[in-house]
Design an enzyme around this catalytic site. Structure first.
Site, PDB file in Angstrom:
ATOM      1  N   ILE A 116       0.829  -1.205   0.000  1.00 40.03           N
ATOM      2  CA  ILE A 116       0.000   0.000   0.000  1.00 40.03           C
ATOM      3  C   ILE A 116       0.870   1.265   0.000  1.00 40.03           C
ATOM      4  O   ILE A 116       0.599   2.221  -0.732  1.00 40.03           O
ATOM      5  CB  ILE A 116      -0.949  -0.020   1.224  1.00 40.03           C
ATOM      6  CG1 ILE A 116      -1.915  -1.216   1.120  1.00 40.03           C
ATOM      7  CG2 ILE A 116      -1.732   1.286   1.328  1.00 40.03           C
ATOM      8  CD1 ILE A 116      -2.727  -1.490   2.376  1.00 40.03           C
ATOM      9  N   SER A 150      -7.188  -0.243   9.628  1.00 43.18           N
ATOM     10  CA  SER A 150      -7.609  -1.554   9.136  1.00 43.18           C
ATOM     11  C   SER A 150      -9.064  -1.778   9.532  1.00 43.18           C
ATOM     12  O   SER A 150      -9.555  -1.180  10.498  1.00 43.18           O
ATOM     13  CB  SER A 150      -6.741  -2.654   9.767  1.00 43.18           C
ATOM     14  OG  SER A 150      -7.248  -3.934   9.460  1.00 43.18           O
ATOM     15  N   TYR A 170      -3.226  -8.077  16.720  1.00 42.57           N
ATOM     16  CA  TYR A 170      -3.127  -7.156  15.573  1.00 42.57           C
ATOM     17  C   TYR A 170      -4.262  -6.137  15.646  1.00 42.57           C
ATOM     18  O   TYR A 170      -4.048  -4.936  15.460  1.00 42.57           O
ATOM     19  CB  TYR A 170      -3.195  -7.960  14.268  1.00 42.57           C
ATOM     20  CG  TYR A 170      -3.238  -7.115  13.009  1.00 42.57           C
ATOM     21  CD1 TYR A 170      -2.138  -6.353  12.617  1.00 42.57           C
ATOM     22  CD2 TYR A 170      -4.378  -7.081  12.201  1.00 42.57           C
ATOM     23  CE1 TYR A 170      -2.174  -5.578  11.462  1.00 42.57           C
ATOM     24  CE2 TYR A 170      -4.427  -6.310  11.046  1.00 42.57           C
ATOM     25  CZ  TYR A 170      -3.317  -5.561  10.669  1.00 42.57           C
ATOM     26  OH  TYR A 170      -3.363  -4.790   9.529  1.00 42.57           O
ATOM     27  N   LYS A 216      -4.470  -1.908  15.750  1.00 44.15           N
ATOM     28  CA  LYS A 216      -5.223  -1.086  14.792  1.00 44.15           C
ATOM     29  C   LYS A 216      -6.330  -0.278  15.488  1.00 44.15           C
ATOM     30  O   LYS A 216      -6.675   0.809  15.034  1.00 44.15           O
ATOM     31  CB  LYS A 216      -5.781  -1.974  13.671  1.00 44.15           C
ATOM     32  CG  LYS A 216      -4.670  -2.524  12.761  1.00 44.15           C
ATOM     33  CD  LYS A 216      -3.889  -1.395  12.098  1.00 44.15           C
ATOM     34  CE  LYS A 216      -2.775  -1.869  11.197  1.00 44.15           C
ATOM     35  NZ  LYS A 216      -2.047  -0.777  10.541  1.00 44.15           N
TER      36      LYS A 216
END
Ligand SMILES: NC(=O)c1ccc[n+]([C@@H]2O[C@H](COP(=O)([O-])OP(=O)(O)OC[C@H]3O[C@@H](n4cnc5c(N)ncnc54)[C@H](OP(=O)(O)O)[C@@H]3O)[C@@H](O)[C@H]2O)c1
Length: 255
Positions: A23, A147, A160, A164
């Site tokens: 990205i 995310s 994770y 985020k």
């Protein structure tokens, strides 16, 4: 449709972290195509050289600041180096450096947790604080890669997701701090579902305690260039308008 007073990016300066891949790389190239002078940051210098060459071949300007964002002093130096190279001002910071590993909460590896926390949360905060020192008084732009996992918690990816959710909190918190200080720097995030990048190989790597990539994803997923197109839209809106977050997922992704 083109709006009145759209922001012209030509000649602006940017630092893109995570620019060697996925990205970040797609955003760096898209900015280069718009005439933005782009500083590219990540650890793999050879990859950054390739991205810089692609930007230059398309008529843009690019500069490389190789840095390991696990080292705070390297983040400081990279931000300062990029700003110095572009004449002492940064208009845009794209925080795209990040890692994702399933590393479950019940039995995940402490080192995986530490690295996700260090890069996704701490390094993003440090890069932002340092870059703000070089932003124009009239306000710049910061875009954080969040995310879908900052909006809902996927099974097996709880740690994770925690990083985020932190990105989402920092995005909102920074905006409020800046407005209280009378600073009109826009602070946005993009929150994608699955995007076709190297991160997914790491996330679903064998032995990570979860499902395989091919069992989890059997449909077309987002392309990095689609995320870059969203970021360009965020940046080119009139400066009186701020997109604070964009949730975007592959159409076939249910959760
Ligand atoms: N792919 C997805 O499905 C997805 C979905 C939602 C959100 N995101 C988020 O999007 C962002 C970009 O991820 P991506 O999908 O583009 O992954 P990617 O292709 O793996 O890119 C990650 C980037 O982070 C850099 N990086 C990793 N460790 C670093 C370190 N220690 N120091 C400096 N840079 C480092 C990598 O460069 P080097 O290895 O060269 O250092 C690379 O440029 C991440 O924040 C990720 O959480 C991705």
């Amino acid at each position: 449709m083109i709006l009145a007073n759209e922001t012209n990016l030509e000649g602006k300066t940017a630092l893109v972290t995570g620019a060697s891949s996925g990205i970040g790389r797609a955003i760096a190239k898209a900015l280069g195509n718009e005439g933005v002078k782009v500083a590219l940051c990540a650890r793999r210098r050879d990859r950054l050289e390739e991205v810089a060459e692609a930007i230059r071949n398309a008529g843009g300007e690019a500069w490389i600041e190789a840095a390991d964002f696990f080292q705070v002093n390297e983040i400081d130096a990279a931000v300062r180096g990029a700003a110095d190279h572009w004449g002492g001002q940064l208009d845009i910071l794209i925080n795209a450096a990040g890692i994702g590993r399933q590393a479950k909460l019940v039995d995940g590896d402490t080192q995986d947790w530490r690295e996700m926390l260090d890069l996704n949360v701490l390094a993003l905060a440090v890069a932002t604080r340092e870059a703000l020192k070089f932003f124009p008084e009239s306000g710049g732009d910061i875009v954080n890669l969040g995310s879908m996992s900052g909006h809902r918690v996927p099974g097996r990816g709880g740690f994770y997701a925690a990083t985020k959710f932190a990105v989402r909190a920092m995005t909102e918190g920074l905006r409020q701090e800046l407005r209280i200080a009378g600073n009109l720097t826009r602070v946005s995030s993009v929150s994608p579902g699955f995007v076709d990048t190297e991160l997914l190989d790491d996330y679903f790597r064998p032995g990570s305690g979860g499902v395989s990539k091919y069992d989890a994803i059997n449909y077309p997923i987002l392309k990095p260039e689609e995320i870059a197109a969203i970021v360009l839209r965020q940046l080119t809106l009139p400066r009186t308008a701020e997109i604070t977050d964009v949730l975007v997922r592959p159409t076939a992704q249910g959760v």
